[in-house]
Motif scaffolding. Structure first.
Motif, PDB file in Angstrom:
ATOM      1  N   GLU A 780       0.742  -1.254  -0.019  1.00  9.15           N
ATOM      2  CA  GLU A 780      -0.227  -0.095   0.004  1.00  9.15           C
ATOM      3  C   GLU A 780       0.751   1.201   0.004  1.00  9.15           C
ATOM      4  OE1 GLU A 780      -2.716  -0.236   3.218  1.00  9.15           O
ATOM      5  OE2 GLU A 780      -3.811  -1.864   2.506  1.00  9.15           O
ATOM      6  N   GLU A 781       1.974   1.219   0.227  1.00  3.44           N
ATOM      7  CA  GLU A 781       2.947   2.360   0.511  1.00  3.44           C
ATOM      8  C   GLU A 781       3.359   2.826  -0.860  1.00  3.44           C
ATOM      9  OE1 GLU A 781       5.490  -1.054   1.503  1.00  3.44           O
ATOM     10  OE2 GLU A 781       3.561  -0.419   2.008  1.00  3.44           O
ATOM     11  N   ILE A 782       3.299   2.087  -1.957  1.00  4.50           N
ATOM     12  CA  ILE A 782       3.769   2.468  -3.060  1.00  4.50           C
ATOM     13  C   ILE A 782       2.571   2.103  -4.003  1.00  4.50           C
ATOM     14  CG2 ILE A 782       6.486   2.198  -2.776  1.00  4.50           C
ATOM     15  CD1 ILE A 782       6.045  -0.578  -4.103  1.00  4.50           C
ATOM     16  N   ASN A 783       1.560   1.641  -3.572  1.00  6.34           N
ATOM     17  CA  ASN A 783       0.319   1.114  -4.194  1.00  6.34           C
ATOM     18  C   ASN A 783       0.632   0.453  -5.421  1.00  6.34           C
ATOM     19  OD1 ASN A 783      -2.428   1.148  -4.819  1.00  6.34           O
ATOM     20  ND2 ASN A 783      -2.539   2.935  -6.193  1.00  6.34           N
ATOM     21  N   ARG A 784       1.431  -0.992  -5.196  1.00  2.25           N
ATOM     22  CA  ARG A 784       1.730  -1.629  -6.263  1.00  2.25           C
ATOM     23  C   ARG A 784       1.493  -3.173  -5.903  1.00  2.25           C
ATOM     24  NH1 ARG A 784       6.954  -0.874  -9.874  1.00  2.25           N
ATOM     25  NH2 ARG A 784       5.331  -1.835 -11.425  1.00  2.25           N
ATOM     26  N   TYR A 785       1.600  -3.988  -6.929  1.00  2.00           N
ATOM     27  CA  TYR A 785       1.497  -5.210  -6.463  1.00  2.00           C
ATOM     28  C   TYR A 785       2.515  -5.944  -6.808  1.00  2.00           C
ATOM     29  CZ  TYR A 785      -3.664  -4.277  -5.966  1.00  2.00           C
ATOM     30  OH  TYR A 785      -4.922  -3.713  -5.446  1.00  2.00           O
ATOM     31  N   LYS A 786       2.922  -6.987  -5.873  1.00  5.35           N
ATOM     32  CA  LYS A 786       4.021  -7.964  -6.022  1.00  5.35           C
ATOM     33  C   LYS A 786       3.419  -9.488  -6.403  1.00  5.35           C
ATOM     34  CE  LYS A 786       8.017  -9.934  -3.733  1.00  5.35           C
ATOM     35  NZ  LYS A 786       8.841 -10.015  -2.559  1.00  5.35           N
ATOM     36  N   LEU A 796       1.305 -18.246 -17.066  1.00  4.04           N
ATOM     37  CA  LEU A 796       0.546 -17.129 -16.465  1.00  4.04           C
ATOM     38  C   LEU A 796       0.474 -16.020 -17.656  1.00  4.04           C
ATOM     39  CD1 LEU A 796      -0.867 -15.656 -14.125  1.00  4.04           C
ATOM     40  CD2 LEU A 796       1.248 -14.896 -13.280  1.00  4.04           C
ATOM     41  N   TYR A 797      -0.695 -15.508 -17.872  1.00  5.11           N
ATOM     42  CA  TYR A 797      -1.042 -14.312 -18.702  1.00  5.11           C
ATOM     43  C   TYR A 797      -1.332 -13.256 -17.968  1.00  5.11           C
ATOM     44  CZ  TYR A 797      -1.465 -18.424 -22.026  1.00  5.11           C
ATOM     45  OH  TYR A 797      -1.169 -19.435 -22.637  1.00  5.11           O
ATOM     46  N   TYR A 798      -0.602 -12.102 -18.284  1.00  3.11           N
ATOM     47  CA  TYR A 798      -1.016 -11.058 -17.339  1.00  3.11           C
ATOM     48  C   TYR A 798      -0.973  -9.738 -18.304  1.00  3.11           C
ATOM     49  CZ  TYR A 798       4.091 -10.006 -17.233  1.00  3.11           C
ATOM     50  OH  TYR A 798       5.294  -9.698 -17.484  1.00  3.11           O
ATOM     51  N   VAL A 799      -1.675  -8.674 -18.023  1.00  6.99           N
ATOM     52  CA  VAL A 799      -1.717  -7.507 -18.960  1.00  6.99           C
ATOM     53  C   VAL A 799      -1.212  -6.290 -17.973  1.00  6.99           C
ATOM     54  CG1 VAL A 799      -3.241  -5.616 -19.715  1.00  6.99           C
ATOM     55  CG2 VAL A 799      -3.866  -8.068 -19.907  1.00  6.99           C
ATOM     56  N   ASN A 800      -0.030  -5.451 -18.540  1.00  9.79           N
ATOM     57  CA  ASN A 800       0.680  -4.751 -17.875  1.00  9.79           C
ATOM     58  C   ASN A 800       0.709  -3.511 -18.891  1.00  9.79           C
ATOM     59  OD1 ASN A 800       3.888  -3.493 -17.035  1.00  9.79           O
ATOM     60  ND2 ASN A 800       2.149  -3.142 -15.698  1.00  9.79           N
ATOM     61  N   GLU A 801       0.404  -2.203 -18.363  1.00  8.23           N
ATOM     62  CA  GLU A 801       0.413  -0.930 -19.401  1.00  8.23           C
ATOM     63  C   GLU A 801      -0.157  -1.157 -20.489  1.00  8.23           C
ATOM     64  OE1 GLU A 801       4.365   0.151 -19.488  1.00  8.23           O
ATOM     65  OE2 GLU A 801       4.465   0.911 -17.346  1.00  8.23           O
ATOM     66  N   ASN A 802      -1.438  -2.048 -20.799  1.00  6.61           N
ATOM     67  CA  ASN A 802      -2.174  -2.223 -21.774  1.00  6.61           C
ATOM     68  C   ASN A 802      -1.703  -3.320 -22.768  1.00  6.61           C
ATOM     69  OD1 ASN A 802      -4.522  -0.652 -20.834  1.00  6.61           O
ATOM     70  ND2 ASN A 802      -3.272   1.323 -21.634  1.00  6.61           N
ATOM     71  N   ILE A 829       7.051 -10.390 -10.609  1.00  4.79           N
ATOM     72  CA  ILE A 829       6.605  -9.157 -11.550  1.00  4.79           C
ATOM     73  C   ILE A 829       5.896  -8.191 -10.683  1.00  4.79           C
ATOM     74  CG2 ILE A 829       6.547 -10.248 -13.693  1.00  4.79           C
ATOM     75  CD1 ILE A 829       3.522 -10.712 -13.221  1.00  4.79           C
ATOM     76  N   TRP A 830       5.809  -6.952 -10.993  1.00  2.70           N
ATOM     77  CA  TRP A 830       5.279  -5.867 -10.275  1.00  2.70           C
ATOM     78  C   TRP A 830       4.461  -5.320 -11.286  1.00  2.70           C
ATOM     79  CZ3 TRP A 830       6.313  -4.494  -5.251  1.00  2.70           C
ATOM     80  CH2 TRP A 830       7.520  -5.109  -4.501  1.00  2.70           C
ATOM     81  N   LEU A 831       3.238  -5.294 -10.700  1.00  2.86           N
ATOM     82  CA  LEU A 831       1.986  -4.666 -11.619  1.00  2.86           C
ATOM     83  C   LEU A 831       1.339  -3.460 -10.849  1.00  2.86           C
ATOM     84  CD1 LEU A 831       0.423  -8.182 -12.598  1.00  2.86           C
ATOM     85  CD2 LEU A 831       2.007  -6.769 -13.735  1.00  2.86           C
ATOM     86  N   ASN A 832       0.692  -2.963 -11.581  1.00  5.01           N
ATOM     87  CA  ASN A 832      -0.239  -1.501 -10.819  1.00  5.01           C
ATOM     88  C   ASN A 832      -1.560  -1.814 -10.913  1.00  5.01           C
ATOM     89  OD1 ASN A 832       2.472  -0.119 -11.243  1.00  5.01           O
ATOM     90  ND2 ASN A 832       1.927   0.242 -13.494  1.00  5.01           N
ATOM     91  N   GLU A 833      -2.106  -0.913  -9.842  1.00  6.79           N
ATOM     92  CA  GLU A 833      -3.713  -1.281 -10.063  1.00  6.79           C
ATOM     93  C   GLU A 833      -4.357  -0.975 -11.185  1.00  6.79           C
ATOM     94  OE1 GLU A 833      -7.188   0.886  -7.315  1.00  6.79           O
ATOM     95  OE2 GLU A 833      -5.368   1.407  -6.983  1.00  6.79           O
ATOM     96  N   GLY A 834      -5.165  -1.982 -11.642  1.00  3.82           N
ATOM     97  CA  GLY A 834      -5.892  -2.084 -13.026  1.00  3.82           C
ATOM     98  C   GLY A 834      -5.434  -3.092 -13.751  1.00  3.82           C
ATOM     99  N   ASP A 835      -4.079  -3.452 -13.583  1.00  3.52           N
ATOM    100  CA  ASP A 835      -3.616  -4.618 -14.512  1.00  3.52           C
ATOM    101  C   ASP A 835      -4.358  -5.614 -14.200  1.00  3.52           C
ATOM    102  OD1 ASP A 835      -1.583  -2.831 -15.227  1.00  3.52           O
ATOM    103  OD2 ASP A 835       0.027  -3.480 -14.212  1.00  3.52           O
ATOM    104  N   ALA A 836      -4.063  -7.045 -14.878  1.00  3.77           N
ATOM    105  CA  ALA A 836      -4.926  -7.906 -14.836  1.00  3.77           C
ATOM    106  C   ALA A 836      -3.935  -9.496 -14.855  1.00  3.77           C
ATOM    107  CB  ALA A 836      -6.071  -8.136 -15.980  1.00  3.77           C
ATOM    108  N   LEU A 837      -4.869 -10.317 -14.224  1.00  4.61           N
ATOM    109  CA  LEU A 837      -4.043 -11.797 -14.527  1.00  4.61           C
ATOM    110  C   LEU A 837      -5.122 -12.927 -14.949  1.00  4.61           C
ATOM    111  CD1 LEU A 837      -2.575 -11.805 -10.760  1.00  4.61           C
ATOM    112  CD2 LEU A 837      -1.194 -11.206 -12.985  1.00  4.61           C
ATOM    113  N   TYR A 838      -4.668 -13.693 -15.715  1.00  6.01           N
ATOM    114  CA  TYR A 838      -5.480 -14.634 -16.453  1.00  6.01           C
ATOM    115  C   TYR A 838      -4.711 -16.069 -16.034  1.00  6.01           C
ATOM    116  CZ  TYR A 838      -7.334 -10.752 -18.868  1.00  6.01           C
ATOM    117  OH  TYR A 838      -7.965  -9.616 -19.373  1.00  6.01           O
ATOM    118  N   LEU A 839      -5.453 -16.771 -15.210  1.00  5.09           N
ATOM    119  CA  LEU A 839      -5.109 -18.254 -15.112  1.00  5.09           C
ATOM    120  C   LEU A 839      -5.891 -19.210 -15.954  1.00  5.09           C
ATOM    121  CD1 LEU A 839      -4.767 -16.353 -12.382  1.00  5.09           C
ATOM    122  CD2 LEU A 839      -3.905 -18.302 -11.298  1.00  5.09           C
TER     123      LEU A 839
END
Length: 903
Positions: A780-786, A796-802, A829-839
């Motif tokens: 939460e201190e940097i508002n990012r996801y590890k 694993l498929y993921y969306v980062n920066e569209n 990987i480090w992702l931002n709020e709004g990014d997506a994961l697909y399993l």
């Protein structure tokens, strides 16, 4: 001193060297009506990679790489499709002039003209594969560029030539576009182009007229050799339309590349029709069978080349070799026939071939610059086409005159022969008349004998008609029995079967009494459930098979009973004279046993109070009908057995289905529910479709401290075996996550736990599972996801920066007997709020369509790229609809699980 030399060297490098290297062959343009062929006097630079730009080739270090065309060898390479040409033009006139640069047969060309500052260049582009509407000047199958030059002005130009189509790449050396670069006055070029179109119009018109004339002659004389000639003329005209780009102009203006693809097929058909016409015109099949087969072989070779061109083979050098070979062979054979047979049509064809082939060779030599590229040389082949048509037409006309003369000569011979035959016939008729008179006298005597024989024959005919009537009736009975048999065997109801038989038998014989009795082997009785007397059904009655009655005698002995006078014939079957219980008065009786493979099924009976009521033919009808009744009764028994078995199967199936539904409910309790998902992930979708009631796919969520663990697992198999594996996997994961939080270590422990739980080191068991596992930690201190990912044969498929990305799992499955000591790896990987994961498991991408085509991973990734910006609920609906559209009516082949999460 050293510094002075160094300064001179720098001056030469910076100022003199570029001018030295840029100096090119200068073409003085001093005649506005002349066509200047640059030919081998230009400088060439092959672009092996096809990546050079004008800035690259105009630099000093690249200019020196240009070679004078005439000094190069084997400039054309199969792996080089881009060439740079450098040349210098000088306007020697004291006034401004407009010139036209033409690059013959060039598909794509870029002309770079230096600007006034001498540093930058203006680019113009053209090519014969560009759509017609996009080209400002369309002339002579060339890439055309208008070049304005001021008075006494000299400019160095760079021309970039590209070969793009298969035809151009395969025929670079044959087209030789680098040698066919010309410059001429713009006004004279346009005027010459207009004159060329007038000539081409005359040429095409002449070819069409010759073709129509030959077509008319073909229909008139019903001679197929004229059709070959029509094909030859039309293919020559069509080839001219290709070379003059009329096909592009009038038919395919938006797809000019097709023009190239038609060259080899049309030439193949041209020589196909030529060889067929040549052999048929000279009648080689009769006068030279070997050469006839030889030219048939060439025609077949033309068709093979035609087929190869359809699949992408466009080598013109093969066609030129075949052309020269065919021309040489045709001339040799033609000359030999003229000398040996003095064949006048062959003389006309020889003259036509010499003119035709001469025109072709002049055109080819002009294209290769072996002879001056004059107006006549450029049109030699077209002139030869017309002269060929004229000479062949004269040959055909001479052939017609020759045939007409032969016909008149033969008609005269026939008239003489007819007169001789007439005189001979008159003499023979006179002699035959005398013989006929004598024969007539003999015939009168014979006629009396014939009259007597006729009476005998008429009597025999009457007997035959009676027999014919009996045969016709028997034939009708056979057809009727076939229809009756279909009606009887079509039902599985015993009552319907008996009623159907009764209805048909009643139409063919006396059925005062009719019945069908069925045999009950357990009771050893004959039971009559449908027994008719005078059309009314009597009550059901059973008779023990050991009773002394006609029905039981027939059943016990499995033999028929046929009586037409009961009082006189009963003793053949019974010792005592026993009357029927249900029918007191009966004189004519038939009982026939119903037997299938030595097994008694029952008996059929018809009875009448009249004596001699039944004939032998009616007995045979009943005998034939018994076979159909036996089949129907057998079908009825089999149906009853099948129906009982079906009822038992339905009962057991219901028990199994209820058990599977209960198993599905148990599995649903173990798997995370909707509320658990909604509480853990605010925006997500889950596409979960078991193949059967229960699934071998399962998903798992666990929250521990500040980390969320989520996994999608594909177990070996599906249905009940897969469901048991999913229960074992869920229990193992719940235990492991309390010990370690590293995804790779979780998979290592899961691998060991599955092998131990299934005792795979002892038993022959290869069951396992593929896993896509993530741990998600929100800082939460940097508002990012590890996000830490570990996979067992699942990505694993993921969306980062569209942008859509992929992490591949370890090439190792969970469980199994195979010895693989490799440890599972993990990626962070480090992702931002709004990014997506697909399993996902492999069930979605492996689903087949009605054409047995899978969705495939690439199609799934394409869809995810298209929809990743939409809310997760919309994404789930889209993927579900696309799955249904792809699957249609095809049965699902595997369990499907696809989980999407928005961070």
């Amino acid at each position: 001193m050293f510094l002075k030399l160094l300064g001179l060297l720098l001056f030469f490098t910076l100022y003199l060297a570029p001018n030295f290297f840029l100096q090119a062959q200068v073409f003085d343009l001093d005649d506005s009506t002349k066509v200047y062929t640059l030919g081998k006097d230009v400088f060439i630079l092959p672009d092996k990679e096809g990546t050079l730009t004008i800035d690259d080739v105009s630099r000093t270090n690249k200019v020196k790489d240009f070679k004078l065309y005439r000094d190069t060898e084997d400039i054309y390479d199969d792996n080089i499709d881009v060439y740079w040409v450098r040349f210098t033009l000088k306007n020697t006139f004291p006034s401004n002039r407009m010139y036209l640069l033409k690059a013959k047969d060039v598909e794509v060309a870029y002309l770079y003209t230096p600007t006034s500052n001498g540093i930058s260049y203006l680019r113009a582009e053209d090519g014969v594969i560009y759509p017609l509407h996009s080209r400002s000047i369309k002339m002579d199958r060339s890439a055309c560029f208008v070049i304005p030059l001021n008075r006494f002005e000299s400019k160095t130009f760079f021309l970039r030539i590209e070969h793009r189509t298969k035809f151009s790449k395969q025929n670079k050396e044959g087209l030789n576009a680098l040698r066919h670069i010309t410059v001429e006055g713009l006004a004279s070029a346009i005027e010459l182009s207009k004159e060329r179109r007038y000539y081409q119009g005359f040429y095409l018109g002449a070819m069409v007229l010759l073709a129509l004339n030959s077509l008319f002659v073909s229909f008139l004389f019903r001679d197929k050799r004229y059709l070959y000639y029509v094909g030859l003329l039309l293919m020559a005209a069509f080839l001219n339309m290709i070379f003059e780009e009329y096909l592009i102009e009038f038919f395919i203006p938006n797809n000019p590349a097709i023009n190239w693809l038609l060259v080899v097929p049309v030439i193949s058909l041209l020589w196909f029709f030529y060889t067929l016409f040549f052999r048929s015109f000279l009648n080689l099949k009769k006068i030279a069978p070997f050469w006839d087969k030889f030219f048939i072989g060439i025609a077949i070779l033309c068709l093979i080349i035609l087929g190869l061109s359809i699949v992408g083979f466009h080598k013109m050098d093969l066609m030129i070799g075949l052309l020269i070979f065919t021309i040489s062979s045709a001339l040799i054979v033609n000359i030999g026939i003229v000398i040996k047979f003095k064949h006048r049509p062959a003389s006309f064809l020889l003259a036509a071939n010499i003119v035709y082939f001469s025109g072709i060779f002049i055109f080819i030599f002009a294209q290769e610059n072996f002879i001056p590229n004059s107006y006549f040389a450029m049109h030699a082949s077209q002139i030869a086409d017309i002269l060929l048509g004229l000479f062949v037409s004269l040959g055909l006309a001479d052939r017609v005159n020759y045939l007409r003369t032969e016909i008149e000569r033969k008609n005269e011979d026939n008239r003489t022969l007819i007169e001789e035959q007439k005189t001979k016939l008159e003499k023979e008729v006179s002699e035959r008349t005398r013989e006929i008179t004598k024969i007539n006298m003999e015939l009168v005597t014979q006629q009396e004998e014939v009259t007597r024989q006729k009476e005998q024959i008429e009597k025999a005919n009457d007997n035959l008609k009676e027999q014919q009537g009996e045969l016709r009736k028997a034939y009708q009975d056979i057809n009727l029995l076939s229809d009756i048999g279909q009606d009887i065997t079509a039902s599985l109801d015993i009552g319907v079967i008996i009623n159907t038989v009764y209805k048909h038998v009643d139409e063919m014989m006396d059925t005062t009494v009719f019945g069908i009795g069925t045999y009950n082997p357990e009771k050893e009785t004959i039971g009559f459930s449908h027994f008719y007397k005078n059309g009314e059904i009597l009550p059901y009655r059973e008779t023990p098979i050991q009773d002394d009655r006609l029905s039981t005698w027939c059943a016990r002995n499995k033999k028929p009973v046929f009586i037409n006078d009961f009082d006189e014939e009963y003793s053949q079957y019974l010792e005592g004279k026993t009357r029927g219980v249900l029918v007191e008065e009966r004189n004519s009786i038939i009982y026939y046993p119903l037997i299938q493979e030595e097994k008694l099924l029952g008996v059929i009976t018809v009875q009448s109070p009249l004596k001699n009521a039944y004939s032998r033919s009616q007995y045979r009808i009943l005998e034939s009908m018994a076979a159909y009744i036996t089949i129907a009764l057998s079908n009825y028994d089999a149906y009853q057995t099948i129906q009982s078995a079906k009822d038992e199967i339905d009962r057991k199936n219901l028990q199994i289905t209820d058990s599977l539904r209960y198993a599905r409910d148990i599995q649903g309790v173990i798997l995370p529910g909707v509320r658990r998902f909604n509480r853990t992930f605010k925006d997500h979708f889950l596409l979960y479709k078991p193949k059967d009631f229960v699934s071998g796919d399962f998903f798992w969520i666990e929250e521990y401290e500040n980390k969320t663990f989520v996994a999608v697992i594909d177990c070996t198999g599906h249905g009940v075996p897969g469901a048991f594996m999913s229960l074992i996997g869920t229990m193992q994961l719940n235990q492991i996550v309390s010990k370690t939080h590293e995804p790779s270590e979780i998979l290592d422990h899961l691998h060991t736990g599955i092998k131990k739980a299934l005792k795979q080191d002892i038993y022959n068991n290869d069951d396992g599972m593929d896993v896509c596992l993530c741990s998600i930690e929100h800082l939460e201190e940097i508002n990012r996801y590890k996000v830490i990912f570990a996979g067992a044969k699942r990505p694993l498929y993921y969306v980062n920066e569209n942008s859509l990305h992929q992490l591949k799992g370890t090439r190792k499955t969970i469980g199994g007997r195979a010895k693989n000591n490799k440890l599972f790896e993990q990626d962070e990987i480090w992702l931002n709020e709004g990014d997506a994961l697909y399993l996902t498991t492999d069930g979605y991408v492996d689903q087949s369509s009605p054409r047995q085509k899978k969705i495939g991973t690439m199609q799934l990734l394409t869809w995810l790229e298209q929809i990743n910006a939409q809310p997760m609920s919309k994404q789930g609906e889209f993927l579900k609809e696309e799955l249904a559209r792809h699957q249609q009516y095809v049965e699902q082949r595997d369990d499907i699980t696809l989980l999407g999460i928005r961070l």
